[in-house]
Design a protein around this motif. Structure first.
Motif, PDB file in Angstrom:
ATOM      1  N   ASN A  18       9.922 -35.548  -5.750  1.00  9.04           N
ATOM      2  CA  ASN A  18      10.396 -36.047  -6.893  1.00  9.04           C
ATOM      3  C   ASN A  18      10.533 -35.143  -8.054  1.00  9.04           C
ATOM      4  N   ALA A  19      11.319 -33.939  -8.870  1.00 10.73           N
ATOM      5  CA  ALA A  19      10.528 -32.984  -9.636  1.00 10.73           C
ATOM      6  C   ALA A  19       9.513 -33.525 -10.932  1.00 10.73           C
ATOM      7  N   ALA A  20       8.682 -33.449 -10.547  1.00 10.64           N
ATOM      8  CA  ALA A  20       7.235 -33.212 -11.054  1.00 10.64           C
ATOM      9  C   ALA A  20       7.432 -33.032 -12.161  1.00 10.64           C
ATOM     10  N   LYS A  21       6.331 -33.672 -13.512  1.00 12.74           N
ATOM     11  CA  LYS A  21       6.323 -33.128 -14.694  1.00 12.74           C
ATOM     12  C   LYS A  21       5.954 -31.196 -14.805  1.00 12.74           C
ATOM     13  N   ASN A  46       5.385 -36.235  -4.995  1.00 12.70           N
ATOM     14  CA  ASN A  46       5.198 -37.090  -5.828  1.00 12.70           C
ATOM     15  C   ASN A  46       3.868 -37.888  -6.373  1.00 12.70           C
ATOM     16  N   SER A  47       3.522 -36.476  -7.051  1.00 13.81           N
ATOM     17  CA  SER A  47       2.431 -37.549  -7.642  1.00 13.81           C
ATOM     18  C   SER A  47       1.185 -37.052  -7.514  1.00 13.81           C
ATOM     19  N   LYS A  48       0.982 -36.112  -5.554  1.00 17.47           N
ATOM     20  CA  LYS A  48      -0.529 -37.044  -5.192  1.00 17.47           C
ATOM     21  C   LYS A  48      -0.311 -35.203  -4.740  1.00 17.47           C
ATOM     22  N   LEU A 139      -6.329 -21.251  -7.381  1.00 20.84           N
ATOM     23  CA  LEU A 139      -4.885 -21.921  -7.896  1.00 20.84           C
ATOM     24  C   LEU A 139      -4.982 -22.787  -8.187  1.00 20.84           C
ATOM     25  N   PRO A 140      -4.700 -23.696 -10.012  1.00 19.07           N
ATOM     26  CA  PRO A 140      -4.620 -24.734 -10.469  1.00 19.07           C
ATOM     27  C   PRO A 140      -5.134 -26.178  -9.047  1.00 19.07           C
ATOM     28  N   PHE A 141      -5.849 -27.202  -9.381  1.00 24.27           N
ATOM     29  CA  PHE A 141      -6.221 -28.677  -8.582  1.00 24.27           C
ATOM     30  C   PHE A 141      -6.722 -27.661  -7.237  1.00 24.27           C
ATOM     31  N   ASN A 142      -6.717 -26.412  -6.987  1.00 22.35           N
ATOM     32  CA  ASN A 142      -7.882 -26.018  -5.820  1.00 22.35           C
ATOM     33  C   ASN A 142      -6.656 -25.985  -4.576  1.00 22.35           C
ATOM     34  N   VAL A 143      -5.055 -26.195  -4.849  1.00 23.52           N
ATOM     35  CA  VAL A 143      -3.928 -25.944  -3.387  1.00 23.52           C
ATOM     36  C   VAL A 143      -4.093 -25.036  -3.340  1.00 23.52           C
TER      37      VAL A 143
END
Length: 154
Positions: A18-21, A46-48, A139-143
């Motif tokens: 899904n295209a995340a907000k 999908n949000s994860k 990087l954001p959220f440590n991704v």
């Protein structure tokens, strides 16, 4: 009826998330003329958040490539949500790749191949693009990876 690119994704067994907000003050896509800029996409499915950590320490090169592929799938999800149909993509112009890596890591281009390979797999010659691949201290959220793209659209 599904477009040619959606059919191609189905043939390849590829599902888009899904295209995340957006999580900050930006929009996922901006079109000017026949150019679509897709904001940086991370390893969210999908949000994860997936593939958390630094490449070269917590994440292997191979898992880094998988992370880049997830980012590219998110680029496609946002492009489809914005355009309505991925058949409107005439060409992938540029991929901008960021790798959350330890300072000693030197294979950033190999990691970003995970995104590049997917785009060529989906779009064929129209998926071949210019790009950069560079290391980031975080990087954001440590991704592990973030990918942005520039697309030519019909």
């Amino acid at each position: 009826m599904a477009g040619k690119i959606d059919q191609r994704l189905s043939e390849l067994g590829i599902e888009l998330p899904n295209a995340a907000k957006p999580v900050a003050n930006f929009i996922p896509c901006v079109q000017t003329g026949n150019t679509l800029f897709v904001s940086g996409q991370v390893t969210q499915w999908n949000s994860k958040y997936l593939h958390i950590g630094k490449v070269g320490r917590d994440i292997s090169l191979e898992d880094g490539q998988k992370a880049a592929r997830v980012c590219a799938l998110n680029v496609l999800a946002h492009a489809r949500a914005f355009l309505g149909d991925l058949d409107r993509v005439a060409r992938v112009v540029m991929v901008q790749g960021f790798v959350n890596a330890i300072p000693e890591f030197v294979d950033h281009p190999k990691v970003i191949n995970g995104a590049s390979d997917l785009l060529v797999e989906v779009f064929g010659d129209a998926g071949k693009h210019a790009r950069f691949a560079l290391g980031a201290g975080s990087l954001p959220f440590n991704v592990a990876v973030e990918i942005a793209a520039v697309l030519e659209v019909r």
